[in-house]
Scaffold this active site. Structure first.
Site: not given
Ligand code: 26V
Length: 754
Positions: A314, A494-495, A500, A601, A605
């Site tokens: 992801h 979004k986060r 982003k 996503t 939406k």
């Molecule tokens: C996790 C972390 C954890 C440590 C600190 C930095 C950091 C940055 C990003 C993430 C993302 C983890 C994976 C995630 O949430 N991916 C999201 O998955 C969605 C569903 O597939 C996708 O639509 C998003 O684009 C993607 O960012």
């Protein structure tokens, strides 16, 4: 079946009076009991092969409305409730939401559960039950503060069970207990979300905010989602937590398979495990370990597990790809140590390239590498993301296993993200194109017939206005915010993450603010809405939130600018708020640095609800462009290949951009200028300014100029009422592709075969 009668009886039994004498809260409780009972009676979907969707996050959202739709009684219940003088929308407000996810990844898992049940696939979700969730976000003095989210205090959908498993660590073991949430399918069938929980969890460990004793694993394990992993204790806690999930899951899966009388030697014919990012990767060595205990040889166990597992990636962000020191694994779960060494050796036999090693030279374990070597499928979540994985990020793996790599473009549950959250649009759709789109989302294309129909275009605008008014009322009541519903609603939800680029949006608002002060007034006033949580220890993300909040006050205090401009930072953005914000959106901000947003996503939406996208060629935006055509989306910015090249050459230099462009300099300098500092915290503002001028790792300034031009164009386009409504119409009509029912059908046809 006389529902009204049943509900009246329930009311008497529960509250000792009839429905008409109930408070809104009491009606909600009755419906909760009624629906829970219906779900309890529903039959589990059973097939010879079962999918386990294992994920550290499930961002479930409220369930009442969704469950009523699945049970096919939403309209009947609505009528009964209204007959007694209640509104469904008021009753829905009584429900809290479980806070078991960060953002897109967890919400995707929940949309998938919804679709799997709707498609009658035999499939359970497997995750953890975090007592205090992620955190509750509160703004104090323009700064994000985190508080525990006591979501479990309210009676909800979580059902405790008698199931217990023992999870062993080096010097002690813990008891894992299983809770379930029923996931309604159609025709009285259901799947389940299984959430494991620590029997000995102790909520009183939590001290200030969300701080707690990180060492006390016996009592803290399922307190929070993703505790701070910047320090060693935090990282180890993550490993404890992930193993707790994986060991409980592996034991449960093998137990269920044996109970059904299947032979473990052909496990992969009965079990498929979809690994949602790397958080549950330890399921691979754990399953191998347990199968060996059942008498299989190493070779047999490795083969069966590899055929039973599939991995979804992801993100390509390096900092998000999990890597653990081998010494931590040895210290925490020594029983996996030998197996991981063995898997590393096997991987090494297949390729000697350092880039595909599971354990690197520095004795670090790469979880994604383990997943790829020992799964039958590796997928990305949008076409461009899968292409980047294949040709850049995971190139060496792709060359080794080309047949394993595949794309599954994400999707969203239309039951939640259209039928339930946008009744005014659905009403219009029902009367124009009939109800077939509810079973077959591609039927939304029929709307195209009305592209030139002035009266339908007018009705589309009206439906949007209803939703904007509804949002204003809601935000006034629950957030003490006053918004002008006749302004343009430009929304970024979004986060919070640098990639982003909420900070780029922020700079653009400063641009409009300064323009207004110079006398250039927007034709229609602009309202910028943000919803975003920043990770607890992500300083820069918190600085960006702080700056947005401060700018909001700067503008409010300006007698002239405030007539045309408003910034609202909505506290504690979650699924419930998304359901109100999305139907009310005019402009959907999808402005990530190209190559960095795997899919997104929210973009889907918002499109489905008639918003027009302002975005970069990143993630699923690329597929949205393909579907709607360039007249119906506003695309700007450098393409992924250009961005990737900048990273490779390390030649992006924000200070050069600032020096060569006085407009950019003016906007960036405003951040740490007099007006901002007089309201906000100087340290935070200066830190953000410093970051953007010297480092800007996610290249905010690279696309800023083009972004400002695109914004001018999109606001201009909004002024042409007819053609804007046509853009809305095209976006809605082409969104059918993004139904998660389509995504899940593809997973099943190409990977799961259940
Ligand atoms: C996790 C972390 C954890 C440590 C600190 C930095 C950091 C940055 C990003 C993430 C993302 C983890 C994976 C995630 O949430 N991916 C999201 O998955 C969605 C569903 O597939 C996708 O639509 C998003 O684009 C993607 O960012």
């Amino acid at each position: 079946m006389n529902i009204e009668n049943d509900i009246q009886i329930l009311s008497q039994q529960t509250w000792g009076h009839s429905l008409s004498e109930c408070t809104i809260e009491q009606v909600y409780r009755i419906l909760l009991i009624y629906v829970s009972e219906k779900l309890k009676e529903s039959k589990l979907i059973e097939k010879p092969k079962k999918l386990y969707y294992i994920s550290a996050e499930f961002l479930i959202g409220r369930l009442l409305s969704n469950n009523l739709i699945h049970l096919g009684i939403d309209q009947q219940i609505k009528q009964i409730i209204e007959k007694y003088g209640f509104q469904m929308s008021d009753i829905e407000e009584c429900e809290g939401e479980p806070s078991l996810g960060n953002g897109g990844l967890g919400r995707l898992a929940s949309c998938f559960l919804d679709s799997m049940a709707a498609l009658q696939l035999c499939a359970d979700g497997v995750g953890l039950n975090y007592h205090l969730g992620l955190f509750k976000q509160v703004f104090e003095d323009h700064k994000q503060k985190e508080y525990p989210d006591h979501w479990m205090d309210q009676k909800g959908w979580l059902i405790p069970t008698e199931k217990r498993y023992t999870v062993e660590y080096k010097d002690f073991s813990l008891t894992s207990l299983m809770n379930v949430i029923d996931i309604a399918g159609y025709d009285g069938s259901k799947n389940q979300l299984k959430l494991f929980d620590l029997e000995t969890v102790n909520e009183s460990l939590v001290k200030e905010g969300i701080q707690f004793d990180q060492q006390n694993v016996r009592e803290n394990l399922t307190l929070f989602l993703y505790p701070n992993d910047e320090n060693e204790a935090g990282q180890k806690l993550r490993i404890y937590q992930e193993y707790f999930l994986c060991s409980s899951a592996a034991q449960m899966i093998l137990e269920e398979t044996k109970e059904k009388g299947y032979d473990l030697s052909c496990l992969h014919e009965h079990v498929i495990i979809q690994i949602n990012d790397t958080h549950p990767s330890m399921i691979i060595p754990e399953m191998i370990r347990l199968l060996m205990k059942e008498g299989m040889t190493v070779k047999e166990a490795v083969t069966e597990v590899s055929l039973s597992c599939a991995y979804t990636n992801h993100t390509i962000l390096a900092e998000a790809l999990e890597k653990w020191p081998l010494s931590y694994i040895q210290e925490i779960v020594p029983q996996l140590y030998d197996i991981i060494l063995l898997l590393d050796a096997l991987a090494h036999e297949r390729s000697s390239l350092e880039k595909v090693a599971i354990i690197d030279q520095h004795h670090i374990v790469h979880m994604a590498a383990m997943d790829i070597h020992f799964s039958k499928s590796v997928n990305g979540v949008a076409q461009i993301h899968t292409d980047i994985l294949k040709h850049t990020e995971l190139k060496e793996f792709y060359e080794l296993y080309p047949e394993r790599f595949n794309n599954k473009t994400n999707g969203i549950s239309f039951r939640r993200w259209l039928f339930s959250c946008n009744p005014s649009l659905c009403e219009l759709l029902d009367e124009t194109i009939g109800q077939e789109y509810k079973k077959d989302p591609l039927q939304l294309e029929k709307l195209q017939i009305y592209y030139h129909d002035e009266s339908i275009l007018e009705k589309l605008r009206e439906a949007k206005q209803v939703n904007k008014d509804r949002l204003c009322k809601y935000l006034k009541k629950y957030h003490q915010l006053n918004l002008d519903s006749s302004s343009i609603f430009d929304i970024q939800i979004k986060r919070l993450h640098e990639y982003k680029r909420q900070q780029m949006n922020l700079l653009s608002i400063i641009h409009y603010y300064l323009r207004i002060k110079e006398g250039e007034i927007p034709k229609t006033p602009l309202t910028f809405l943000f919803g975003a949580k920043a990770a607890f220890s992500y300083t820069l993300a918190k600085d960006i939130l702080h700056a947005i909040s401060v700018l909001s006050e700067v503008i409010d205090k300006d007698a002239i600018a405030s007539k045309y401009l408003k910034v609202a930072l909505i506290e504690n953005y979650n699924v419930t708020l998304a359901e109100k914000l999305i139907p009310a959106c005019d402009i959907s901000e999808q402005i990530s640095l190209a190559s960095k947003e795997a899919s997104g996503t929210g973009n889907m939406k918002l499109m489905l609800n008639g918003a027009v996208t302002l975005g970069t060629l990143d993630g699923a935006n690329v597929e949205i462009l393909d579907l709607v055509g360039k007249e119906n989306i506003f695309i700007f910015g450098k393409e992924a290949s250009v961005v990737i090249e900048h990273y490779k050459q390390q030649d992006y230099d924000p200070s050069a951009m600032i020096q060569s462009d006085s407009d950019i300099k003016r906007l960036v300098d405003f951040l740490a200028g007099e007006e901002m500092i007089s309201i906000g915290h100087e340290t935070s503002l200066r830190r953000l300014h410093q970051e953007l001028t010297t480092k800007d790792w996610f290249m905010t300034l690279l696309d800023l100029k083009e972004y400002l031009q695109a914004k001018d164009q999109i606001y201009k386009a909004y002024e042409d009422k007819k053609s804007w409504a046509q853009k809305m119409l095209v976006n809605i009509s082409k969104a059918g592709y993004f139904s998660s029912d389509r995504t899940i059908a593809q997973y099943n046809e190409e990977i799961w075969h259940i």
